[in-house]
Motif scaffolding. Structure first.
Motif, PDB file in Angstrom:
ATOM      1  N   ARG A 180       0.815  -1.212   0.000  1.00 32.20           N
ATOM      2  CA  ARG A 180       0.000   0.000   0.000  1.00 32.20           C
ATOM      3  C   ARG A 180       0.855   1.273   0.000  1.00 32.20           C
ATOM      4  O   ARG A 180       0.407   2.313  -0.466  1.00 32.20           O
ATOM      5  N   ILE A 181       2.097   1.180   0.514  1.00 28.35           N
ATOM      6  CA  ILE A 181       2.982   2.348   0.586  1.00 28.35           C
ATOM      7  C   ILE A 181       4.319   1.984  -0.059  1.00 28.35           C
ATOM      8  O   ILE A 181       4.938   0.972   0.304  1.00 28.35           O
ATOM      9  N   LEU A 182       4.794   2.835  -0.955  1.00 28.05           N
ATOM     10  CA  LEU A 182       6.063   2.594  -1.638  1.00 28.05           C
ATOM     11  C   LEU A 182       6.902   3.868  -1.584  1.00 28.05           C
ATOM     12  O   LEU A 182       6.423   4.941  -1.977  1.00 28.05           O
ATOM     13  N   ILE A 183       8.154   3.743  -1.112  1.00 27.60           N
ATOM     14  CA  ILE A 183       9.035   4.901  -0.966  1.00 27.60           C
ATOM     15  C   ILE A 183      10.354   4.636  -1.682  1.00 27.60           C
ATOM     16  O   ILE A 183      11.034   3.641  -1.402  1.00 27.60           O
ATOM     17  N   PHE A 184      10.715   5.528  -2.600  1.00 26.43           N
ATOM     18  CA  PHE A 184      12.050   5.547  -3.214  1.00 26.43           C
ATOM     19  C   PHE A 184      12.779   6.762  -2.626  1.00 26.43           C
ATOM     20  O   PHE A 184      12.322   7.898  -2.777  1.00 26.43           O
ATOM     21  N   ARG A 185      13.924   6.538  -2.021  1.00 25.10           N
ATOM     22  CA  ARG A 185      14.643   7.657  -1.403  1.00 25.10           C
ATOM     23  C   ARG A 185      16.150   7.480  -1.584  1.00 25.10           C
ATOM     24  O   ARG A 185      16.724   6.486  -1.129  1.00 25.10           O
ATOM     25  N   ASN A 186      16.752   8.444  -2.275  1.00 21.40           N
ATOM     26  CA  ASN A 186      18.208   8.513  -2.411  1.00 21.40           C
ATOM     27  C   ASN A 186      18.791   7.215  -2.980  1.00 21.40           C
ATOM     28  O   ASN A 186      19.705   6.622  -2.425  1.00 21.40           O
ATOM     29  N   ASN A 187      18.250   6.785  -4.129  1.00 14.08           N
ATOM     30  CA  ASN A 187      18.717   5.543  -4.763  1.00 14.08           C
ATOM     31  C   ASN A 187      19.448   5.780  -6.082  1.00 14.08           C
ATOM     32  O   ASN A 187      19.824   4.828  -6.749  1.00 14.08           O
TER      33      ASN A 187
END
Length: 641
Positions: free
Chosen positions: A11-18
């Motif tokens: 339900r929640i997807l986070i892309f951070r500093n990739n």
């Protein structure tokens, strides 16, 4: 991208500093339950290609999009077109480098309610007829906005549902009534940390549903127009940490900074007012005129507002007042009627003031017992009998449960022997605090004195000749002894004891003490010669008795010091027993009449003193000081007939 994890319930997807560079068009095709998508700190991501990936999102479920800290400079107007008809309610673009925002970019969102664009470089906001049609909460904190965006298309509102507008930490300098036209439903307006220098009349009049207004940390603000706060709907006003000066208006002269009579007159429904860290008027009359219109207040915060007095009959008019914050001011005492009949109050904060004593005139007992919170922490309490009523009330009632941070933040500051002791450990009693009634003792002494006089008169009348001869022999014996012996007994340890105020210590230690000890005089000073562990009063009396002469250094500081006045009483007693040569009086600084005490005046009228001089008179002064120390005691004159 997620083809191998089909059947998931993410339900929640986070892309951070990739370091992501591209996102394919079918990236989210298997994430049928995705509700929140966050792509943050992806500096290499191609913003022009990200739009295609939105085609693979489930538009009926996606609710929140967050694109933060990606260093975006510009949003393509068609970036969200693939999401047309989605149920998105919140979008965040915080922490980018956007300089211009065109609300046309939000046209595809039919249900978006919250838009966040904090910490960008926004200067211009172009609002079209569709982009903000459903937005209820708009946050533009920390940008470079110079003027309020235009929310009107002629008479039509371009943000008809907007309820909360946040413009904190921008570059706003001016506000005009027309600035907020067409925002009929706005309930909260936040304008903290802007660059206002003045606020004009009726600037918030168009906001007919405004409930909360904040103008905090506006350090450049120097003028408020008479009807600046003209809002019949406003309920909460925060005007805090501005350092605004309300206290420089002269009596009978109109104040240029603000109008004391109208500043809050046009806020009939205000229930919460915060004026923390401003400079309120120092005149009681101005405080009354300023706050009298605010009869519906529930909460009043005047923390750190430079108050040193409280007006009577002010809080009584605020019949709904429940929370009163007066901490961080300079309050020491107030009239006993100040808090009388303030029956609605439930929380009172007086921490960090200059309160020494709390007694039965400070608060009505029924008020103390009705409070739910009382904060008196960090005040310099005097642990004397005057505090007994307050301490008794704490022990006999449940007031200790009402007091915030009791007992650890309530300590004695006076007297020195009780300094830092918690109030809970100070227990004055009625017996120890009952004043001594001297009436009976006076009667006994008067009667004894009369009887003694009668006896003495009788003896004198019968033995006149013998008494006259005895007095002559005594006088002759003392005269012969003076011609042979020095008056300096062998049991004196010091040539002189210096009485002085701590504020004069630099001259005493650096000049007086140095000169006398260079002349081989043995001088007693408290910081060096007193016995450790002994009470200071015992040390003073003991070392005065061990000293041949007493040097008194007088000044305004000396006259104001309670300790010095106590030592002066001992000096007076020494003078009565030994004569005027028992002391050397030095006038270090001429004493003002307002500091002159009765014992000090009596001493100066009856005893010669030396005045410290400079230049040619300095040599004569020091010779006189040395001669005064060496001079023998003079005996009271005796007449023999």
């Amino acid at each position: 991208m997620f083809r191998n994890i089909s059947g998931n319930h993410i339900r929640i997807l986070i892309f951070r500093n990739n370091s992501i560079k591209t996102i394919t068009s079918d990236a989210f095709v298997t994430l049928n339950h995705l509700e929140r998508l966050q792509i943050s700190v992806e500096m290499d991501l191609d913003i022009s290609g990200i739009s295609k990936s939105f085609n693979s999102l489930n538009k009926s479920l996606i609710d929140v999009l967050r694109f933060e800290g990606n260093d975006w400079n510009l949003l393509p107007t068609n970036i969200f077109d693939p999401l047309t008809g989605s149920n998105l309610s919140k979008i965040s673009l915080n922490g980018n480098n956007l300089a211009d925002v065109d609300t046309a970019v939000f046209r595809p969102f039919y249900r978006v309610k919250k838009v966040y664009c904090r910490r960008n470089k926004v200067v211009n906001i172009i609002i079209d007829e569709v982009g903000f049609r459903t937005v209820e909460h708009l946050d533009l904190t920390s940008n470079n906005i110079h003027s309020i965006p235009n929310f009107c298309n002629e008479e039509k509102s371009l943000a008809p549902r907007l309820r909360v507008l946040t413009l904190n930490d921008n570059a706003l300098r001016f506000l005009e009534p027309i600035s907020f036209k067409c925002l009929d439903r706005l309930e909260e307006l936040l304008l903290d940390s802007n660059r206002f220098t003045s606020l004009g009349n009726n600037v918030f009049t168009y906001l007919t549903n405004l409930k909360r207004l904040t103008i905090n940390t506006a350090h450049r603000l120097t003028r408020l127009s008479p009807s600046v706060f003209n809002s019949s709907s406003l309920e909460k006003l925060q005007f805090a940490q501005n350092g605004f000066i309300f206290d420089k208006c002269r009596h009978g002269v109109a104040c240029k900074r603000y109008n004391v009579d109208t500043i809050f007159r046009f806020l009939p429904n205000l229930v919460d007012l915060d004026l923390t860290k401003n400079f309120l008027p120092d005149k009681i009359e101005f405080l009354l005129r300023m706050f009298s219109p605010l009869v519906k207040l529930h909460k009043l915060n005047l923390h750190s507002a430079s108050l040193d007095k409280l007006p009577e009959n002010l809080f009584q008019k605020m019949q709904h007042l429940e929370i009163l914050i007066l901490g961080g001011n300079k309050l020491a005492k107030w009239n006993q009627n100040t808090f009388a009949n303030v029956t609605s109050l439930r929380a009172l904060n007086l921490q960090g003031n200059k309160i020494n004593i709390i007694n039965k005139t400070s608060f009505p007992l029924n008020l103390l017992l009705s409070l739910e919170k009382l904060d008196l922490t960090s005040n310099p309490f005097w642990c004397t009998c005057d505090l007994m009523w307050f301490l008794d009330t704490i022990w006999k009632t449940n007031l200790s449960k009402t007091l915030i941070n009791w007992p650890t933040r309530y300590a004695c500051s006076y007297p020195n022997e009780l300094k830092h002791r918690w109030l809970i450990n100070y227990r004055p009693t009625i017996e120890s605090c009952t004043p001594w009634d001297p009436t009976d003792t006076i009667i006994v002494f008067v009667f004894s004195g009369v009887l003694l006089v009668v006896v003495l008169v009788t003896i004198i009348l019968k033995c006149q000749t013998n008494i006259r001869n005895a007095l002559y022999l005594i006088h002759l014996h003392r005269y012969k002894r003076r011609t042979r012996l020095s008056d300096l007994p062998a049991n004196y340890e010091f040539d002189a004891f210096i009485v002085y105020c701590d504020a004069d210590r630099h001259w005493v230690h650096g000049e007086l003490l140095k000169r006398l000890e260079d002349m081989n005089f043995k001088i007693c000073v408290h910081y060096r010669d007193f016995e450790a562990g002994q009470p200071i009063t015992s040390n003073i009396e003991n070392f005065m008795n061990k000293s041949w002469k007493i040097i008194v250094v007088m000044s305004n500081n000396f006259a104001k010091s309670e300790w010095c006045q106590w030592e002066l009483c001992l000096v007076q007693e020494r003078r009565r027993r030994k004569g005027t040569n028992a002391m050397v009086l030095i006038m270090r600084q001429q004493i003002d009449s307002k500091h002159m005490t009765s014992p000090l005046r009596t001493l100066l009228y009856t005893t010669p003193y030396l005045t410290c001089k400079s230049g040619l008179g300095q040599t004569i002064f020091w010779k006189a000081v040395i001669q005064g120390i060496k001079k023998t005691y003079s005996d009271p004159p005796i007449a023999v007939s």
